[in-house]
Design a protein around this motif. Structure first.
Motif, PDB file in Angstrom:
ATOM      1  N   ALA A   1      34.521  33.129  14.362  1.00 52.18           N
ATOM      2  CA  ALA A   1      34.106  32.799  15.732  1.00 52.18           C
ATOM      3  C   ALA A   1      33.988  31.291  15.901  1.00 52.18           C
TER       4      ALA A   1
ATOM      5  N   VAL B   1      31.181  29.648  23.028  1.00 50.71           N
ATOM      6  CA  VAL B   1      30.996  30.611  24.118  1.00 50.71           C
ATOM      7  C   VAL B   1      29.870  30.130  25.031  1.00 50.71           C
ATOM      8  N   GLY B   2      30.119  30.113  26.316  1.00 52.21           N
ATOM      9  CA  GLY B   2      29.078  29.712  27.261  1.00 52.21           C
ATOM     10  C   GLY B   2      27.892  30.660  27.160  1.00 52.21           C
TER      11      GLY B   2
ATOM     12  N   ASN C   1      24.832  35.306  28.895  1.00 54.28           N
ATOM     13  CA  ASN C   1      26.048  36.030  28.535  1.00 54.28           C
ATOM     14  C   ASN C   1      25.818  36.908  27.309  1.00 54.28           C
TER      15      ASN C   1
ATOM     16  N   ILE D   1      28.781  37.756  21.449  1.00 48.97           N
ATOM     17  CA  ILE D   1      29.930  38.473  20.879  1.00 48.97           C
ATOM     18  C   ILE D   1      29.690  38.788  19.404  1.00 48.97           C
TER      19      ILE D   1
ATOM     20  N   ALA E   1      28.194  26.970  13.849  1.00 48.99           N
ATOM     21  CA  ALA E   1      26.997  26.456  14.513  1.00 48.99           C
ATOM     22  C   ALA E   1      27.177  24.956  14.689  1.00 48.99           C
TER      23      ALA E   1
ATOM     24  N   LYS F   1      20.731  31.316  12.467  1.00 50.45           N
ATOM     25  CA  LYS F   1      21.809  32.085  13.118  1.00 50.45           C
ATOM     26  C   LYS F   1      22.484  33.043  12.152  1.00 50.45           C
TER      27      LYS F   1
ATOM     28  N   ARG G   1      19.835  35.885  11.919  1.00 46.13           N
ATOM     29  CA  ARG G   1      19.545  36.556  13.191  1.00 46.13           C
ATOM     30  C   ARG G   1      20.746  37.338  13.686  1.00 46.13           C
ATOM     31  N   LYS G   2      21.973  36.777  13.499  1.00 41.89           N
ATOM     32  CA  LYS G   2      23.171  37.458  14.003  1.00 41.89           C
ATOM     33  C   LYS G   2      23.780  38.395  12.962  1.00 41.89           C
TER      34      LYS G   2
HETATM   35  N1  CTP Z   1      28.571  33.139  19.918  1.00 38.06           N
HETATM   36  C1  CTP Z   1      28.995  34.378  20.368  1.00 38.06           C
HETATM   37  N2  CTP Z   1      28.634  34.805  21.626  1.00 38.06           N
HETATM   38  C2  CTP Z   1      27.836  34.048  22.405  1.00 38.06           C
HETATM   39  C3  CTP Z   1      27.388  32.787  21.952  1.00 38.06           C
HETATM   40  C4  CTP Z   1      27.769  32.357  20.694  1.00 38.06           C
HETATM   41  O1  CTP Z   1      29.705  35.080  19.652  1.00 38.06           O
HETATM   42  N3  CTP Z   1      27.506  34.493  23.611  1.00 38.06           N
HETATM   43  C5  CTP Z   1      28.983  32.695  18.578  1.00 38.06           C
HETATM   44  C6  CTP Z   1      29.770  31.401  18.573  1.00 38.06           C
HETATM   45  O2  CTP Z   1      31.157  31.661  18.698  1.00 38.06           O
HETATM   46  C7  CTP Z   1      29.413  30.817  17.220  1.00 38.06           C
HETATM   47  C8  CTP Z   1      28.010  31.356  16.944  1.00 38.06           C
HETATM   48  O3  CTP Z   1      27.829  32.457  17.824  1.00 38.06           O
HETATM   49  O4  CTP Z   1      30.253  31.290  16.193  1.00 38.06           O
HETATM   50  C9  CTP Z   1      26.927  30.373  17.168  1.00 38.06           C
HETATM   51  O5  CTP Z   1      27.013  29.858  18.465  1.00 38.06           O
HETATM   52  P1  CTP Z   1      25.877  28.917  18.990  1.00 38.06           P
HETATM   53  O6  CTP Z   1      26.151  28.499  20.389  1.00 38.06           O
HETATM   54  O7  CTP Z   1      25.663  27.842  17.963  1.00 38.06           O
HETATM   55  O8  CTP Z   1      24.614  29.899  18.906  1.00 38.06           O
HETATM   56  P2  CTP Z   1      23.698  30.551  20.009  1.00 38.06           P
HETATM   57  O9  CTP Z   1      23.257  31.853  19.413  1.00 38.06           O
HETATM   58  O10 CTP Z   1      24.375  30.607  21.320  1.00 38.06           O
HETATM   59  O11 CTP Z   1      22.438  29.590  20.029  1.00 38.06           O
HETATM   60  P3  CTP Z   1      22.194  28.190  20.828  1.00 38.06           P
HETATM   61  O12 CTP Z   1      23.393  27.871  21.653  1.00 38.06           O
HETATM   62  O13 CTP Z   1      20.960  28.437  21.635  1.00 38.06           O
HETATM   63  O14 CTP Z   1      21.975  27.183  19.721  1.00 38.06           O
END
Ligand code: CTP
Ligand code: CA
Length: 226
Positions: free
Chosen positions: A98, A102-103, A130, A133, A150, A163, A166-167
């Motif tokens: 990934a 992603v917004g 959003n 994913i 990240a 992350k 958590r993910k």
């Molecule tokens: N990601 C995803 N779906 C989202 C947001 C993020 O799959 N809606 C994925 C990104 O592609 C990346 C990872 O999660 O591989 C971390 O993205 P990041 O933006 O750093 O993490 P967030 O969980 O969105 O935390 P924040 O933006 O608050 O730091």
């Protein structure tokens, strides 16, 4: 054994790579986006293809040619579209990387006509979160090996480790954004975190870093999935 780049370490594997930003429309002429160029993700897709993977590249709005060796490219615009494309491509895939930025939010409603100024009054946009994913994929019982990115401006290690857990990811590639590195830059520097600890990939071109990342992902994938 350290996998050397060039060996066909991902031969026979289906790999999905997401890349680039997403755009969330406000009205027919405006959107909310981010500074991701797509270069890191495109380089990762190319590197995976070079070591034998069947690669599906899911690309947000970027102006980049499809790298050689890519089996399939799906172009999307919004986070919701990226989610649908990644979920479809990941069905039966072995690895999902990934790299897309992603917004996190989209306008709660999209205006059907161009918004007009209101005599100096402030404009308020309401935003809705959003879908995540990676977290959606991680929640499935049968899921690909999951690699996240990240990009952080501060406290890189703490946020990346958080992350990863958590993910529910298998690996995460973390980088500090700014100072000529990361978004919109040719160079990057990454630290990979996984259950086996941290691996530093020092400053290099995105092409070179992508090759190193793919070699590490292949190594780890083979260790846990055979
Ligand atoms: N990601 C995803 N779906 C989202 C947001 C993020 O799959 N809606 C994925 C990104 O592609 C990346 C990872 O999660 O591989 C971390 O993205 P990041 O933006 O750093 O993490 P967030 O969980 O969105 O935390 P924040 O933006 O608050 O730091
Ligand atoms: Ca985010």
């Amino acid at each position: 054994i350290v996998a050397s780049f060039g060996a066909q370490v991902l031969r026979g594997l289906k790999v999905v790579v997401s890349a680039g930003p997403t755009y969330e429309d406000i009205d027919p002429v405006r959107f909310i986006g981010n500074r991701s160029s797509g270069r890191m993700g495109f380089a990762v897709a190319e590197a995976a293809a070079q070591v034998g993977a069947e690669v599906t590249l899911v690309a947000g709005p970027v102006s980049m040619a499809t790298p050689p060796g890519i089996a399939r490219r799906v172009d999307v615009r919004s986070a919701a579209q990226m989610r649908d494309a990644v979920m479809a491509a990941s069905n039966g895939a072995d690895i999902y990387i990934a790299a897309a930025a992603v917004g996190d939010y989209r306008p709660a409603e999209v205006a059907g006509h161009k918004l007009k100024k209101q005599d100096g009054a402030p404009l308020e946009l309401r935003l809705t979160e959003n879908p995540d994913i990676l977290a959606t994929l991680a929640a499935q019982t049968v899921r690909p090996f999951l690699v996240g990115f990240a990009a952080e401006t501060h406290d890189v290690e703490r946020y990346a480790q958080d992350k990863l857990k958590r993910k529910g990811l298998d690996m995460i590639a973390a980088n500090q954004v700014g100072g000529g590195l990361g978004f919109e830059a040719a160079d990057n520097a990454l630290t990979l975190y996984g259950p086996e600890g941290a691996i530093d990939l020092p400053r290099a071109s995105k092409t070179e870093l992508a090759r190193q990342l793919v070699a590490r992902v292949a190594e780890r994938y083979r260790a846990v999935r055979g």
